[in-house]
Write a protein that holds these residues in place. Sequence first.
Motif, short mmCIF file in Angstrom:
data_model
loop_
_atom_site.label_atom_id
_atom_site.label_comp_id
_atom_site.label_asym_id
_atom_site.label_seq_id
_atom_site.Cartn_x
_atom_site.Cartn_y
_atom_site.Cartn_z
N LEU A 189 44.17 14.84 85.42
CA LEU A 189 44.35 16.25 85.73
C LEU A 189 43.99 17.05 84.48
CD1 LEU A 189 47.78 16.23 87.61
CD2 LEU A 189 45.50 15.78 88.52
N PRO A 190 42.96 17.88 84.55
CA PRO A 190 42.62 18.70 83.39
C PRO A 190 43.66 19.79 83.16
CG PRO A 190 41.21 19.24 85.25
CD PRO A 190 42.01 18.05 85.66
N GLU A 191 43.79 20.22 81.92
CA GLU A 191 44.74 21.28 81.56
C GLU A 191 44.06 22.62 81.80
OE1 GLU A 191 47.93 22.24 77.99
OE2 GLU A 191 46.13 21.06 77.57
N VAL A 192 44.47 23.33 82.85
CA VAL A 192 43.86 24.61 83.20
C VAL A 192 44.48 25.76 82.41
CG1 VAL A 192 43.20 23.83 85.50
CG2 VAL A 192 45.45 24.85 85.16
N ARG A 193 45.74 25.62 82.04
CA ARG A 193 46.44 26.56 81.18
C ARG A 193 47.39 25.75 80.31
NH1 ARG A 193 45.92 30.01 85.70
NH2 ARG A 193 47.65 28.99 86.77
N PRO A 194 47.82 26.29 79.17
CA PRO A 194 48.71 25.51 78.31
C PRO A 194 49.91 24.96 79.07
CG PRO A 194 47.98 27.48 77.16
CD PRO A 194 47.50 27.60 78.58
N GLY A 195 50.00 23.66 79.13
CA GLY A 195 51.11 23.00 79.80
C GLY A 195 50.98 22.90 81.30
N GLU A 196 49.87 23.36 81.89
CA GLU A 196 49.66 23.29 83.34
C GLU A 196 48.41 22.46 83.61
OE1 GLU A 196 48.84 26.12 87.25
OE2 GLU A 196 49.46 27.01 85.34
N TYR A 197 48.58 21.39 84.37
CA TYR A 197 47.50 20.45 84.67
C TYR A 197 47.29 20.41 86.18
CZ TYR A 197 48.86 19.01 79.97
OH TYR A 197 49.18 19.01 78.63
N ARG A 198 46.05 20.56 86.59
CA ARG A 198 45.72 20.56 88.02
C ARG A 198 44.50 19.70 88.26
NH1 ARG A 198 48.17 24.45 91.17
NH2 ARG A 198 49.36 26.06 90.03
N GLY A 199 44.49 19.01 89.42
CA GLY A 199 43.35 18.19 89.79
C GLY A 199 43.40 17.81 91.25
N THR A 200 42.26 17.37 91.76
CA THR A 200 42.13 17.02 93.18
C THR A 200 41.58 15.61 93.31
OG1 THR A 200 41.75 19.32 93.81
CG2 THR A 200 41.05 17.63 95.37
N TYR A 201 42.21 14.85 94.19
CA TYR A 201 41.72 13.50 94.50
C TYR A 201 41.16 13.49 95.91
CZ TYR A 201 41.53 8.48 95.32
OH TYR A 201 41.09 7.22 95.62
N ARG A 202 39.91 13.08 96.03
CA ARG A 202 39.27 12.98 97.35
C ARG A 202 39.45 11.57 97.89
NH1 ARG A 202 33.98 16.19 98.51
NH2 ARG A 202 35.68 17.73 98.51
N ILE A 203 40.04 11.45 99.05
CA ILE A 203 40.36 10.14 99.63
C ILE A 203 39.08 9.42 100.03
CG2 ILE A 203 41.63 8.97 101.47
CD1 ILE A 203 43.49 11.38 101.57
N ARG A 204 39.01 8.14 99.69
CA ARG A 204 37.84 7.32 99.98
C ARG A 204 38.09 6.45 101.21
NH1 ARG A 204 36.77 5.13 93.80
NH2 ARG A 204 36.52 7.18 92.82
N SER A 205 37.02 5.91 101.74
CA SER A 205 37.14 5.09 102.96
C SER A 205 37.89 3.79 102.70
CB SER A 205 35.74 4.78 103.52
OG SER A 205 34.95 4.12 102.55
N ALA A 206 37.86 3.30 101.46
CA ALA A 206 38.55 2.05 101.14
C ALA A 206 40.03 2.26 100.81
CB ALA A 206 37.86 1.35 99.97
N ASP A 207 40.47 3.51 100.68
CA ASP A 207 41.87 3.78 100.34
C ASP A 207 42.78 3.49 101.53
OD1 ASP A 207 41.10 4.56 97.83
OD2 ASP A 207 41.05 6.70 98.32
N ARG A 208 43.99 3.11 101.21
CA ARG A 208 45.02 2.86 102.22
C ARG A 208 46.27 3.64 101.81
NH1 ARG A 208 41.07 1.67 104.11
NH2 ARG A 208 40.39 -0.27 105.10
N ILE A 209 46.18 4.95 101.96
CA ILE A 209 47.27 5.82 101.53
C ILE A 209 48.18 6.11 102.72
CG2 ILE A 209 47.84 8.04 100.48
CD1 ILE A 209 45.10 8.10 99.24
N ALA A 210 49.46 5.94 102.51
CA ALA A 210 50.47 6.25 103.52
C ALA A 210 51.17 7.55 103.16
CB ALA A 210 51.48 5.11 103.62
#
Length: 358
Positions: A189-210
Amino acid sequence: MKPGSDLRATLAALLIALVAPCSLMLTPPAQAQQREVGAYPAITGFNVDEVRQLAPGVELSFDLWGTPGGMATLRIDGATRNLHLTEVEPGQYSGIYTIGAHDRIVPSSAVSANLRVGNRVATAMLAESLQRGPERRRGDLAAAPKVERFDVRAIDDLGPGNDLSFTVLGTPGAKVEVTIAGTRGIFFLPEVRPGEYRGTYRIRSADRIAPDSMVTATIRHDGRYASVNLGRPLLVARATSAPRVARYCSNCATVAAVNVIEVSGDGGYLGTIGGAVVGGLIGSSVGGGTGRTAATAAGAVGGALAGNNIERNSRRHLRYEVVVRYDNGATQTLQYENDPGFRVGDPVKVNGGVLVRD
């Protein structure tokens, strides 16, 4: 013009005619040019397993996450050679650099990664040290990084191609990495503001997320780290209807029995007198003298009884009783002159002594 000059001019013209088609063939077609204008590759994660010391023979293990199907290379300041990473999983590149005797690698050596896909290149710098920081005393524990908040924007579908957006609030100037159970590797997660980190994960076809997959955020700073688990599901909670509250119905019941009763009316004086007259007439025609008188009396009594029975039979009819059982177990019997049409098991209600179907 001399003959030799004419010959040279002719050969030059012939050579130009032969080379021109080749130069046209070397020009990339429109489709190839269109492919070159595609989106740049992306590097979503870059990590190294920190070592205790940087000495010859020590192995530095690197992992890089980004666009699949590319070529990943690393350059370490002070190293005598570059490192090529192997794509071990789609979008995950790994490699090990063994420090040589001629390398001059220090903990603060800059490490850059290049990910090439086609003619496009993405670059990222390693945000952590190659060497673990010195051991701290107990009094230094307060300097450890902290995660004050770890949140996710839940989505309604965990299928491939959907994005999970995470936010971490904590120690500024640190490095934050996230791992999701059911996926391979980590992302940052990159630091967008001091002390605040944001990022996005794109789900892949091989993932098995519940929906309840464990998600862990780790914040690293100055050789120390702290981890925290996500405390909410990844999937949007679907609205559920409120449970039905059972309401007590005081007049609701069920037909427990339907009884058919045969009722015979009592004989009246008209039937008795009429029967006695007829019986007396018949008795008087029997015998003579005293016997005739006795027969007449007996005939009158018998005729009276017969007349009473005749009248009773003429008044015989059927009545119906419906027995209902309430929800609390009580029973009630309701009477009908004619068949009411109810059957055992029918749900009914009793309204003011009147039985109606429920």
